[in-house]
Design a protein around this motif. Structure first.
Motif, PDB file in Angstrom:
ATOM      1  N   ALA A  69       0.833  -1.208   0.000  1.00 33.64           N
ATOM      2  CA  ALA A  69       0.000   0.000   0.000  1.00 33.64           C
ATOM      3  C   ALA A  69       0.865   1.255   0.000  1.00 33.64           C
ATOM      4  O   ALA A  69       0.562   2.226  -0.711  1.00 33.64           O
ATOM      5  CB  ALA A  69      -0.941  -0.010   1.203  1.00 33.64           C
ATOM      6  N   GLU A  70       1.936   1.242   0.775  1.00 34.56           N
ATOM      7  CA  GLU A  70       2.825   2.406   0.813  1.00 34.56           C
ATOM      8  C   GLU A  70       3.528   2.615  -0.528  1.00 34.56           C
ATOM      9  O   GLU A  70       3.680   3.745  -0.988  1.00 34.56           O
ATOM     10  CB  GLU A  70       3.848   2.257   1.936  1.00 34.56           C
ATOM     11  N   TYR A  71       3.947   1.524  -1.145  1.00 35.38           N
ATOM     12  CA  TYR A  71       4.604   1.614  -2.460  1.00 35.38           C
ATOM     13  C   TYR A  71       3.653   2.253  -3.477  1.00 35.38           C
ATOM     14  O   TYR A  71       4.032   3.165  -4.211  1.00 35.38           O
ATOM     15  CB  TYR A  71       5.031   0.220  -2.928  1.00 35.38           C
ATOM     16  N   GLU A  72       2.421   1.786  -3.489  1.00 33.51           N
ATOM     17  CA  GLU A  72       1.439   2.335  -4.423  1.00 33.51           C
ATOM     18  C   GLU A  72       1.159   3.808  -4.110  1.00 33.51           C
ATOM     19  O   GLU A  72       1.080   4.641  -5.015  1.00 33.51           O
ATOM     20  CB  GLU A  72       0.152   1.520  -4.356  1.00 33.51           C
ATOM     21  N   LYS A  73       1.017   4.144  -2.833  1.00 32.71           N
ATOM     22  CA  LYS A  73       0.774   5.536  -2.432  1.00 32.71           C
ATOM     23  C   LYS A  73       1.895   6.453  -2.911  1.00 32.71           C
ATOM     24  O   LYS A  73       1.645   7.525  -3.461  1.00 32.71           O
ATOM     25  CB  LYS A  73       0.640   5.623  -0.912  1.00 32.71           C
ATOM     26  N   ARG A  74       3.124   6.027  -2.704  1.00 30.38           N
ATOM     27  CA  ARG A  74       4.258   6.865  -3.116  1.00 30.38           C
ATOM     28  C   ARG A  74       4.297   7.049  -4.625  1.00 30.38           C
ATOM     29  O   ARG A  74       4.657   8.120  -5.114  1.00 30.38           O
ATOM     30  CB  ARG A  74       5.570   6.272  -2.609  1.00 30.38           C
ATOM     31  N   HIS A  75       3.906   6.033  -5.369  1.00 32.33           N
ATOM     32  CA  HIS A  75       3.886   6.187  -6.822  1.00 32.33           C
ATOM     33  C   HIS A  75       2.687   7.015  -7.279  1.00 32.33           C
ATOM     34  O   HIS A  75       2.765   7.684  -8.307  1.00 32.33           O
ATOM     35  CB  HIS A  75       3.938   4.826  -7.514  1.00 32.33           C
ATOM     36  N   ASP A  76       1.602   7.006  -6.530  1.00 25.16           N
ATOM     37  CA  ASP A  76       0.483   7.892  -6.835  1.00 25.16           C
ATOM     38  C   ASP A  76       0.898   9.350  -6.669  1.00 25.16           C
ATOM     39  O   ASP A  76       0.302  10.234  -7.285  1.00 25.16           O
ATOM     40  CB  ASP A  76      -0.712   7.603  -5.915  1.00 25.16           C
ATOM     41  N   GLU A  77       1.906   9.582  -5.829  1.00 25.67           N
ATOM     42  CA  GLU A  77       2.389  10.932  -5.536  1.00 25.67           C
ATOM     43  C   GLU A  77       3.812  11.133  -6.071  1.00 25.67           C
ATOM     44  O   GLU A  77       4.581  11.929  -5.522  1.00 25.67           O
ATOM     45  CB  GLU A  77       2.365  11.157  -4.024  1.00 25.67           C
ATOM     46  N   ILE A  78       4.164  10.436  -7.158  1.00 23.57           N
ATOM     47  CA  ILE A  78       5.518  10.492  -7.707  1.00 23.57           C
ATOM     48  C   ILE A  78       5.951  11.945  -7.929  1.00 23.57           C
ATOM     49  O   ILE A  78       5.128  12.796  -8.301  1.00 23.57           O
ATOM     50  CB  ILE A  78       5.611   9.667  -9.012  1.00 23.57           C
ATOM     51  N   PHE A  79       7.203  12.218  -7.671  1.00 19.81           N
ATOM     52  CA  PHE A  79       7.738  13.567  -7.855  1.00 19.81           C
ATOM     53  C   PHE A  79       7.529  13.986  -9.322  1.00 19.81           C
ATOM     54  O   PHE A  79       8.001  13.281 -10.228  1.00 19.81           O
ATOM     55  CB  PHE A  79       9.238  13.627  -7.565  1.00 19.81           C
ATOM     56  N   PRO A  80       6.863  15.101  -9.580  1.00 23.32           N
ATOM     57  CA  PRO A  80       6.668  15.542 -10.971  1.00 23.32           C
ATOM     58  C   PRO A  80       7.988  15.710 -11.721  1.00 23.32           C
ATOM     59  O   PRO A  80       8.080  15.394 -12.906  1.00 23.32           O
ATOM     60  CB  PRO A  80       5.937  16.880 -10.830  1.00 23.32           C
ATOM     61  N   GLU A  81       9.011  16.179 -11.016  1.00 22.43           N
ATOM     62  CA  GLU A  81      10.302  16.368 -11.685  1.00 22.43           C
ATOM     63  C   GLU A  81      10.958  15.034 -12.036  1.00 22.43           C
ATOM     64  O   GLU A  81      11.758  14.958 -12.972  1.00 22.43           O
ATOM     65  CB  GLU A  81      11.239  17.264 -10.864  1.00 22.43           C
ATOM     66  N   LEU A  82      10.607  13.956 -11.333  1.00 22.69           N
ATOM     67  CA  LEU A  82      11.101  12.626 -11.687  1.00 22.69           C
ATOM     68  C   LEU A  82      10.420  12.144 -12.967  1.00 22.69           C
ATOM     69  O   LEU A  82      11.069  11.576 -13.844  1.00 22.69           O
ATOM     70  CB  LEU A  82      10.886  11.626 -10.555  1.00 22.69           C
ATOM     71  N   VAL A  83       9.129  12.385 -13.077  1.00 14.61           N
ATOM     72  CA  VAL A  83       8.408  12.029 -14.306  1.00 14.61           C
ATOM     73  C   VAL A  83       9.043  12.737 -15.493  1.00 14.61           C
ATOM     74  O   VAL A  83       9.298  12.126 -16.539  1.00 14.61           O
ATOM     75  CB  VAL A  83       6.906  12.378 -14.185  1.00 14.61           C
ATOM     76  N   THR A  84       9.328  14.008 -15.343  1.00 14.26           N
ATOM     77  CA  THR A  84       9.968  14.776 -16.413  1.00 14.26           C
ATOM     78  C   THR A  84      11.334  14.197 -16.750  1.00 14.26           C
ATOM     79  O   THR A  84      11.672  14.030 -17.928  1.00 14.26           O
ATOM     80  CB  THR A  84      10.096  16.256 -16.003  1.00 14.26           C
ATOM     81  N   LEU A  85      12.118  13.869 -15.728  1.00 20.82           N
ATOM     82  CA  LEU A  85      13.443  13.295 -15.943  1.00 20.82           C
ATOM     83  C   LEU A  85      13.361  11.983 -16.726  1.00 20.82           C
ATOM     84  O   LEU A  85      14.109  11.770 -17.678  1.00 20.82           O
ATOM     85  CB  LEU A  85      14.145  13.060 -14.603  1.00 20.82           C
TER      86      LEU A  85
END
Length: 105
Positions: A17-33
């Motif tokens: 659940a924590e893994y999924e939560k953190r990916h639901d809130e992934i850092f926008p700058e990581l997505v860009t990277l």
């Protein structure tokens, strides 16, 4: 031609659940990277019986994924995730490359 790669990682028991939560809130700058490095169509799946994470992504011919470990945002993400999954001393996840043995197009 774009390349699809797959790999396995290991999640600590009880952390799904924590893994999924953190990916639901992934850092926008990581997505860009990741996108700027040539990564697209990236999915991660969980086998809840053995806590293995299975990931598959597509990367462009001119990808720069080899540069990702040097990037500060990548290091920050790895540190953020290090308490819930198996990792190395530098907090990078333990990644096991997977070999494709079948493809139905």
């Amino acid at each position: 031609m774009p390349e699809r790669i797959a790999f396995r990682m290991n999640l600590h028991p009880g952390q799904a659940a924590e893994y999924e939560k953190r990916h639901d809130e992934i850092f926008p700058e990581l997505v860009t990277l990741l996108r700027d490095a040539g990564i697209s169509d990236y999915s991660i799946w969980l086998d809840p019986e053995d806590h293995h994470l299975f990931a598959i992504l597509t990367r462009s011919d001119d990808h720069r994924t080899d540069e990702l470990p040097e990037q500060e945002i990548m290091k920050r993400w790895w540190k953020f995730m290090s308490d819930i999954m198996e990792g190395h001393a530098d907090n990078s996840p333990v990644v096991v490359p997977l070999k494709r043995v079948f493809h139905l197009a």
